[in-house]
Design a protein around this motif. Structure first.
Motif, PDB file in Angstrom:
ATOM      1  N   ASP A 103       0.844  -1.192   0.000  1.00 20.96           N
ATOM      2  CA  ASP A 103       0.000   0.000   0.000  1.00 20.96           C
ATOM      3  C   ASP A 103       0.878   1.241   0.000  1.00 20.96           C
ATOM      4  OD1 ASP A 103      -2.146   1.727   0.234  1.00 20.96           O
ATOM      5  OD2 ASP A 103      -2.363   1.422   2.395  1.00 20.96           O
ATOM      6  N   GLY A 104       0.656   2.128  -0.954  1.00 19.02           N
ATOM      7  CA  GLY A 104       1.452   3.341  -1.074  1.00 19.02           C
ATOM      8  C   GLY A 104       0.993   4.470  -0.169  1.00 19.02           C
ATOM      9  N   SER A 105      -0.080   4.268   0.578  1.00 20.49           N
ATOM     10  CA  SER A 105      -0.616   5.332   1.437  1.00 20.49           C
ATOM     11  C   SER A 105       0.383   5.796   2.474  1.00 20.49           C
ATOM     12  CB  SER A 105      -1.881   4.851   2.149  1.00 20.49           C
ATOM     13  OG  SER A 105      -2.843   4.443   1.223  1.00 20.49           O
TER      14      SER A 105
ATOM     15  N   LYS B  15      16.176  11.393   3.659  1.00 21.47           N
ATOM     16  CA  LYS B  15      15.393  11.291   4.891  1.00 21.47           C
ATOM     17  C   LYS B  15      14.096  10.522   4.641  1.00 21.47           C
ATOM     18  CE  LYS B  15      13.845  14.184   8.702  1.00 21.47           C
ATOM     19  NZ  LYS B  15      13.752  15.551   9.232  1.00 21.47           N
ATOM     20  N   LEU B  16      13.439  10.799   3.531  1.00 14.24           N
ATOM     21  CA  LEU B  16      12.201  10.101   3.174  1.00 14.24           C
ATOM     22  C   LEU B  16      12.481   8.618   2.931  1.00 14.24           C
ATOM     23  CD1 LEU B  16       9.176  10.164   2.468  1.00 14.24           C
ATOM     24  CD2 LEU B  16       9.840  10.746   0.122  1.00 14.24           C
ATOM     25  N   GLU B  17      13.560   8.319   2.257  1.00 17.61           N
ATOM     26  CA  GLU B  17      13.925   6.923   1.980  1.00 17.61           C
ATOM     27  C   GLU B  17      14.163   6.137   3.269  1.00 17.61           C
ATOM     28  OE1 GLU B  17      17.763   5.093  -0.088  1.00 17.61           O
ATOM     29  OE2 GLU B  17      16.442   6.145  -1.504  1.00 17.61           O
ATOM     30  N   LYS B  18      14.868   6.724   4.214  1.00 16.82           N
ATOM     31  CA  LYS B  18      15.113   6.049   5.498  1.00 16.82           C
ATOM     32  C   LYS B  18      13.813   5.832   6.259  1.00 16.82           C
ATOM     33  CE  LYS B  18      19.833   7.635   5.972  1.00 16.82           C
ATOM     34  NZ  LYS B  18      20.745   8.591   6.561  1.00 16.82           N
ATOM     35  N   GLU B  19      12.939   6.820   6.225  1.00 17.98           N
ATOM     36  CA  GLU B  19      11.660   6.694   6.916  1.00 17.98           C
ATOM     37  C   GLU B  19      10.791   5.607   6.280  1.00 17.98           C
ATOM     38  OE1 GLU B  19       7.890   9.465   8.245  1.00 17.98           O
ATOM     39  OE2 GLU B  19       9.801  10.415   7.768  1.00 17.98           O
ATOM     40  N   LEU B  20      10.821   5.520   4.962  1.00 17.30           N
ATOM     41  CA  LEU B  20      10.025   4.496   4.275  1.00 17.30           C
ATOM     42  C   LEU B  20      10.572   3.097   4.525  1.00 17.30           C
ATOM     43  CD1 LEU B  20       9.200   6.220   0.863  1.00 17.30           C
ATOM     44  CD2 LEU B  20       7.793   6.052   2.922  1.00 17.30           C
ATOM     45  N   GLU B  21      11.883   2.966   4.634  1.00 19.10           N
ATOM     46  CA  GLU B  21      12.476   1.660   4.959  1.00 19.10           C
ATOM     47  C   GLU B  21      11.974   1.168   6.312  1.00 19.10           C
ATOM     48  OE1 GLU B  21      16.725   2.017   4.667  1.00 19.10           O
ATOM     49  OE2 GLU B  21      16.658   2.270   2.498  1.00 19.10           O
ATOM     50  N   GLU B  22      11.833   2.098   7.261  1.00 25.11           N
ATOM     51  CA  GLU B  22      11.304   1.730   8.586  1.00 25.11           C
ATOM     52  C   GLU B  22       9.805   1.456   8.534  1.00 25.11           C
ATOM     53  OE1 GLU B  22      12.392   4.578  11.569  1.00 25.11           O
ATOM     54  OE2 GLU B  22      14.497   4.545  10.974  1.00 25.11           O
ATOM     55  N   LEU B  23       9.057   2.327   7.854  1.00 24.82           N
ATOM     56  CA  LEU B  23       7.601   2.167   7.785  1.00 24.82           C
ATOM     57  C   LEU B  23       7.198   0.859   7.119  1.00 24.82           C
ATOM     58  CD1 LEU B  23       6.326   5.745   6.823  1.00 24.82           C
ATOM     59  CD2 LEU B  23       5.852   4.503   8.924  1.00 24.82           C
ATOM     60  N   TYR B  24       7.901   0.500   6.069  1.00 26.03           N
ATOM     61  CA  TYR B  24       7.557  -0.700   5.315  1.00 26.03           C
ATOM     62  C   TYR B  24       8.349  -1.925   5.781  1.00 26.03           C
ATOM     63  CZ  TYR B  24       4.694   1.978   2.099  1.00 26.03           C
ATOM     64  OH  TYR B  24       3.696   2.753   1.543  1.00 26.03           O
ATOM     65  N   GLU B  25       9.092  -1.799   6.855  1.00 24.45           N
ATOM     66  CA  GLU B  25       9.803  -2.917   7.486  1.00 24.45           C
ATOM     67  C   GLU B  25      10.622  -3.751   6.502  1.00 24.45           C
ATOM     68  OE1 GLU B  25       6.723  -5.006   9.551  1.00 24.45           O
ATOM     69  OE2 GLU B  25       6.448  -3.384  10.984  1.00 24.45           O
TER      70      GLU B  25
END
Length: 147
Positions: A92-94, A123-133
């Motif tokens: 999910d891209g949400s 910064k966005l890439e690091k946050e997405l790596e965490e969000l999407y596990e």
């Protein structure tokens, strides 16, 4: 009685010898068990080396969105997510859009353009790596228009 008295100390000496031999055997057994346990851990339970880096999988392109910046400016932002091969079928891209809106909203034009743009992307890439596990390993801007 002298013969009996002489035999008694011999039996005590033999009993002490057996006790010392018993302690030695016990120590040897404990050391052997510890050595076997250590070897078992080393061969079977020891953590392997560092995890291999994730392998790139499919790219999920998200619809562009408009983000309000400060000073009546806006940013038209399109994203594509580089998924890993371990990512599920339905990613999910949400969460990615929400994180991007949170990161870019209210910033000035100067904060989103030039070198700052690359820092914000990292910064966005690091946050997405965490969000999407671990399902997302990279992010691409497919559209980046400011006004």
């Amino acid at each position: 009685m002298t013969a009996t008295a002489e035999k008694a100390p011999d039996k005590e000496a033999e009993g002490e010898g057996k006790k010392k031999g018993g302690k030695k055997k016990l120590i040897i057994i404990v050391v052997a068990v510890l050595a076997i346990a250590g070897a078992g851990y080393w061969f079977f339970l020891k953590p392997s080396g560092p995890e291999p880096p994730p392998e790139p999988g499919a790219i999920l392109t998200l619809d562009s969105t408009q983000i309000n910046l400060s000073g009546e400016h806006y940013l038209r932002l399109g994203l594509a997510l580089q998924l890993t091969t371990t990512a599920g079928e339905e990613v999910d891209g949400s969460k990615a859009l929400d994180a991007a809106i949170e990161l870019f909203s209210g910033r000035t034009l100067e904060q989103v353009e030039g070198h700052s743009r690359e820092k914000l992307k990292d910064k966005l890439e690091k946050e997405l790596e965490e969000l999407y596990e671990g399902e997302v390993m990279g992010v691409y801007f497919t559209e980046f228009v400011t006004q």
